[in-house]
Design an enzyme around this catalytic site. Sequence first.
Site, PDB file in Angstrom:
ATOM      1  N   TYR A 146     -14.864  -7.169 -67.117  1.00 17.11           N
ATOM      2  CA  TYR A 146     -14.579  -6.106 -66.145  1.00 17.11           C
ATOM      3  C   TYR A 146     -14.332  -6.646 -64.736  1.00 17.11           C
ATOM      4  O   TYR A 146     -13.860  -5.926 -63.870  1.00 17.11           O
ATOM      5  CB  TYR A 146     -15.724  -5.077 -66.103  1.00 17.11           C
ATOM      6  N   LYS A 195     -20.327 -13.100 -79.356  1.00 21.79           N
ATOM      7  CA  LYS A 195     -19.271 -13.255 -80.370  1.00 21.79           C
ATOM      8  C   LYS A 195     -18.960 -14.753 -80.410  1.00 21.79           C
ATOM      9  O   LYS A 195     -17.834 -15.203 -80.172  1.00 21.79           O
ATOM     10  CB  LYS A 195     -18.050 -12.405 -79.946  1.00 21.79           C
ATOM     11  N   ASP A 227     -20.458  -7.449 -83.657  1.00 16.44           N
ATOM     12  CA  ASP A 227     -20.036  -6.491 -84.695  1.00 16.44           C
ATOM     13  C   ASP A 227     -21.201  -6.161 -85.622  1.00 16.44           C
ATOM     14  O   ASP A 227     -21.417  -5.013 -86.007  1.00 16.44           O
ATOM     15  CB  ASP A 227     -18.812  -7.013 -85.470  1.00 16.44           C
ATOM     16  N   ASP A 251     -21.946  -2.451 -72.518  1.00 11.10           N
ATOM     17  CA  ASP A 251     -21.401  -1.133 -72.200  1.00 11.10           C
ATOM     18  C   ASP A 251     -21.305  -0.299 -73.481  1.00 11.10           C
ATOM     19  O   ASP A 251     -21.763   0.852 -73.552  1.00 11.10           O
ATOM     20  CB  ASP A 251     -19.999  -1.347 -71.585  1.00 11.10           C
ATOM     21  N   ASP A 255     -24.307   2.666 -75.075  1.00 13.89           N
ATOM     22  CA  ASP A 255     -23.928   4.050 -75.383  1.00 13.89           C
ATOM     23  C   ASP A 255     -24.225   4.388 -76.845  1.00 13.89           C
ATOM     24  O   ASP A 255     -24.709   5.483 -77.155  1.00 13.89           O
ATOM     25  CB  ASP A 255     -22.434   4.287 -75.106  1.00 13.89           C
TER      26      ASP A 255
END
Length: 362
Positions: A146, A195, A227, A251, A255
């Site tokens: 980001y 990852k 994942d 992020d 959620d």
Amino acid sequence: MKLKIACIAGDGIGPEIVREARKVLDKVAQCFGHEIEYTDILMGGASIDVHGVPLTEEAVSAAKAADAVLMGSIGGDAATSPWYKLSPERRPEAGLLGIRKALNLFANLRPAILYPELSGACPLKTEISDKGFDMLIMRELTGGLYFGERKTVEENGVRKATDTLVYDENEIRRIAVKGFAIAQKRKKKVTSVDKANVLDSSRLWRNVVEEVAKDYPEVALEHMLVDNCAMQLVKDPAQFDVILTENMFGDILSDEASMVTGSIGMLASASLNDTKFGLYEPSHGSAPDIAGKDIANPIATVLSAAMMLRYSFDLDKEADAVEAAVQEALKAGYRTADIMSEGCRRVSCTEMGDLLVERVHK
Ligand code: NAD
């Protein structure tokens, strides 16, 4: 102890939920012999109305002068509020980004707890939700994808966009240290999510986390690919204690974790820098649809205040007392409208605050 707390009531339901959280903090101070000095700060829409901008220099200085900031939430209804006719950098949300940056808040903590009394709200199968869960997602907030360089170009008539994911070892180390220190106060387990089978930034993340882990021998460390983590959150959320991860993975996973609790009005959060300073706020927004009706659930803000006691002031017993008061009120069957279920007693925002105050004791 003297606690200097800056309060940003904000917009929408913000003033209602912060008022209740302050009542609970005042009771804590009374029971445990502390003194609280509050400074009120305007931010978001409330600041636009008075100063024309969502965050002033004075507001940032007042926040910096405090030991911690307690916030409600900011923002209004984008379709109807005049704040959203302003340019993006003058809108309420710009105040939030501005204060996070000014205070160097790089670590975001979001607990996701399934209370047994609210397990009916959990969208998972009962054999999973029956086990309950209590995890904390620690997300790096100021680096990664980001904040990396980005561009969109056109080459030979084909549009091409690039985003860059960059982390240096110091950025990883400082959040890993926070993650392990916090795990030490909890169930002593860190799941570092990356990852590393594909990304260099994840391989560096993994190496640095392992270096930091050596200083915390009593905390168990496991690595998990992002994942797999997304699957495990719905398959067996009870396995997690602290999930430590970079900005974008955090992020998405935070959620997901909060949605599996099913109760947005219950979810606290904290954003910390490398001192004891932190900004504490509910995970939800300003709920303009129910503002001013005294029906909002103040518990997420009250639990954010409990996090403030624990992480900014090291007042663990006081934080435990607030969390116990929440559990007792739920056990006694009191519910605000958002978490109401059959056989329970519906209460207003103010009444829930009063019920919690009654239940805070040493
Ligand atoms: P929201 O979280 O405000 O509301 C979503 C739904 O949940 C609404 O139906 C609302 O009534 C309900 N809800 C939220 N909190 C509740 C509570 N404590 N008690 C009972 N019900 C509750 O999300 P939104 O509607 O997408 O956003 C509204 C505004 O909040 C927007 O301006 C948005 O930008 C802002 N926002 C601010 C923050 C923040 O201050 N950190 C975070 C998210 C959204």
